[in-house]
Write a protein that holds these residues in place. Structure first.
Motif, short mmCIF file in Angstrom:
data_model
loop_
_atom_site.label_atom_id
_atom_site.label_comp_id
_atom_site.label_asym_id
_atom_site.label_seq_id
_atom_site.Cartn_x
_atom_site.Cartn_y
_atom_site.Cartn_z
N GLU A 77 0.94 -1.29 0.05
CA GLU A 77 0.13 -0.03 -0.05
C GLU A 77 0.83 1.23 0.11
O GLU A 77 0.52 2.26 -0.54
N GLN A 78 1.86 1.09 0.72
CA GLN A 78 2.74 2.22 0.54
C GLN A 78 3.49 2.86 -0.57
O GLN A 78 3.66 3.80 -0.92
N ALA A 79 3.88 1.72 -1.03
CA ALA A 79 4.61 1.60 -2.38
C ALA A 79 3.72 2.03 -3.43
O ALA A 79 4.11 3.16 -4.17
N ALA A 80 2.40 1.72 -3.50
CA ALA A 80 1.53 2.05 -4.45
C ALA A 80 1.14 3.62 -4.24
O ALA A 80 1.02 4.37 -5.37
N LYS A 81 0.99 3.99 -3.18
CA LYS A 81 0.79 5.54 -2.49
C LYS A 81 2.11 6.49 -3.18
O LYS A 81 1.64 7.29 -3.81
N ARG A 82 3.32 6.06 -2.98
CA ARG A 82 4.41 6.83 -3.08
C ARG A 82 4.45 6.62 -4.85
O ARG A 82 4.79 7.79 -5.40
N ASN A 83 4.33 5.59 -5.53
CA ASN A 83 4.25 5.65 -6.96
C ASN A 83 3.35 6.57 -7.75
O ASN A 83 3.49 7.00 -8.82
N GLU A 85 2.03 9.01 -6.18
CA GLU A 85 2.21 10.55 -5.93
C GLU A 85 3.57 11.13 -6.56
O GLU A 85 3.64 12.43 -6.78
N HIS A 86 4.51 10.17 -6.83
CA HIS A 86 5.59 10.72 -7.47
C HIS A 86 5.92 9.76 -8.74
O HIS A 86 6.93 9.01 -8.69
N PRO A 87 5.15 9.86 -9.56
CA PRO A 87 5.46 8.93 -11.02
C PRO A 87 6.64 9.30 -11.46
O PRO A 87 7.12 8.41 -12.38
N GLU A 88 7.27 10.35 -11.42
CA GLU A 88 8.64 10.71 -12.04
C GLU A 88 9.67 10.08 -11.54
O GLU A 88 10.75 9.87 -12.07
N LYS A 89 9.53 9.48 -10.28
CA LYS A 89 10.67 8.83 -9.67
C LYS A 89 10.72 7.34 -10.17
O LYS A 89 9.82 6.99 -10.69
N ASN A 90 11.87 6.85 -9.76
CA ASN A 90 11.88 5.01 -9.85
C ASN A 90 10.84 4.62 -9.20
O ASN A 90 10.81 4.91 -7.98
N ARG A 91 10.14 3.47 -9.76
CA ARG A 91 8.91 2.97 -9.02
C ARG A 91 9.71 2.18 -7.89
O ARG A 91 10.45 1.33 -7.75
N LEU A 92 8.69 2.31 -6.63
CA LEU A 92 9.08 1.70 -5.34
C LEU A 92 8.40 0.34 -5.47
O LEU A 92 7.52 0.04 -5.80
N GLY A 93 9.18 -0.57 -5.06
CA GLY A 93 8.66 -2.19 -5.25
C GLY A 93 8.19 -2.42 -3.78
O GLY A 93 8.68 -1.77 -2.75
N ALA A 94 7.65 -3.61 -3.50
CA ALA A 94 7.33 -4.06 -1.99
C ALA A 94 7.29 -5.51 -2.15
O ALA A 94 6.72 -6.20 -1.36
N SER A 95 8.10 -6.31 -2.78
CA SER A 95 8.40 -7.59 -2.88
C SER A 95 8.99 -8.11 -1.74
O SER A 95 10.02 -7.50 -1.22
N THR A 96 8.37 -9.25 -1.19
CA THR A 96 8.80 -9.71 0.14
C THR A 96 10.27 -10.75 -0.38
O THR A 96 10.31 -11.24 -1.56
N ILE A 97 10.79 -11.34 0.73
CA ILE A 97 11.82 -12.28 0.42
C ILE A 97 10.95 -13.63 -0.36
O ILE A 97 11.57 -14.23 -1.18
N SER A 98 9.72 -13.88 0.31
CA SER A 98 9.14 -14.95 -0.30
C SER A 98 8.81 -14.80 -1.66
O SER A 98 8.91 -15.76 -2.55
N GLN A 99 8.35 -13.63 -2.25
CA GLN A 99 8.00 -13.50 -3.62
C GLN A 99 9.25 -13.29 -4.54
O GLN A 99 9.34 -14.00 -5.46
N GLN A 100 10.33 -12.77 -3.87
CA GLN A 100 11.67 -12.89 -4.59
C GLN A 100 12.12 -14.02 -4.81
O GLN A 100 12.59 -14.74 -5.97
N THR A 101 11.87 -15.16 -3.69
CA THR A 101 12.29 -16.67 -3.99
C THR A 101 11.38 -17.20 -5.02
O THR A 101 11.95 -17.94 -5.76
N ALA A 102 10.20 -16.96 -4.96
CA ALA A 102 9.14 -17.38 -5.89
C ALA A 102 9.65 -17.09 -7.41
O ALA A 102 9.84 -17.74 -8.37
#
Length: 212
Positions: A77-83, A85-102
């Motif tokens: 939710e925090q990453a989606a809000k930041r992206n 509000e600030h679309p000009e910046k690099n997109r902020l991700g929120a992947s967990t270690i479990s998601q990255q492992t998958a």
């Protein structure tokens, strides 16, 4: 559909016990190397990795890893809000270690909805079938940690001249500092930015909850 679900569930169950020696990303990177193949990967048990490294990657990537069930909805939710509000910046991700492992073990890099959907599916499967310790073990053995370097043992030997078990807390924090972009950031020759991130991660390592 039956074949898909059966094969994927069997693969997840098998990897609960079998080391992951190769991943799709390893083969993709090999195909991208125009100046010779480089693949440095040595599987080791979690008990043969410094206990400081799981703390470092949790402090850097996923502080709630011991507590969540694969997804950190607050971080999403925090990453989606930041992206938004600030679309000009690099997109902020929120992947967990479990998601990255998958993603690392079963899928390919990318941002398509198809891949993200499959990532969520495999994340649920590994959270159901694997322990947190097993997820961390596979993560630390399969993640890209440099150009042609995969896993804790390989990066320890290539960049610090020691085994993964012998890594110090500072070295672990430095490795974790590279993980947003391990082909750009090199733990063997850290920049000022990386050293700043290393200090931040060292402080965070004191706050994260260790695995059982």
């Amino acid at each position: 559909m039956v074949a898909f679900f059966a094969s994927t569930i069997l693969a997840v169950v098998a990897y609960r016990f079998v080391p992951v020696y190769y991943t799709p990303l390893m083969f993709i990177r090999l195909a991208q190397q125009a100046d010779g193949w480089r693949l440095n990967h040595h599987w080791v048990a979690l008990s043969d990795i410094s206990p400081q490294l799981p703390l470092a990657v949790m402090a850097s990537e996923d502080a709630k890893f011991p507590e969540h069930h694969g997804f950190d909805f607050e971080a999403i939710e925090q990453a989606a809000k930041r992206n938004r509000e600030h679309p000009e910046k690099n997109r902020l991700g929120a992947s967990t270690i479990s998601q990255q492992t998958a993603k690392n073990v079963f899928l390919w890099p990318g941002r398509s909805w198809v891949r993200k959907g499959l990532e969520a599916y495999f994340t649920v499967l590994i959270e159901l079938c694997w322990s947190k310790e097993r997820i961390m073990e596979v993560y630390l053995n399969s993640i890209e940690m440099g150009d042609g370097i995969y896993g804790a043992e390989a990066v320890a030997r290539a960049h610090f001249g020691c085994s993964a078990r012998e890594l110090t807390a500072d070295q672990c924090a430095l490795i974790a500092a590279t993980l947003p972009n391990p082909r750009r950031f090199n733990s063997a020759s850290p920049s000022k930015y990386m050293k700043k991130r290393q200090r931040q991660i060292r402080r965070g390592m004191r706050l994260v909850k260790p695995l059982p």
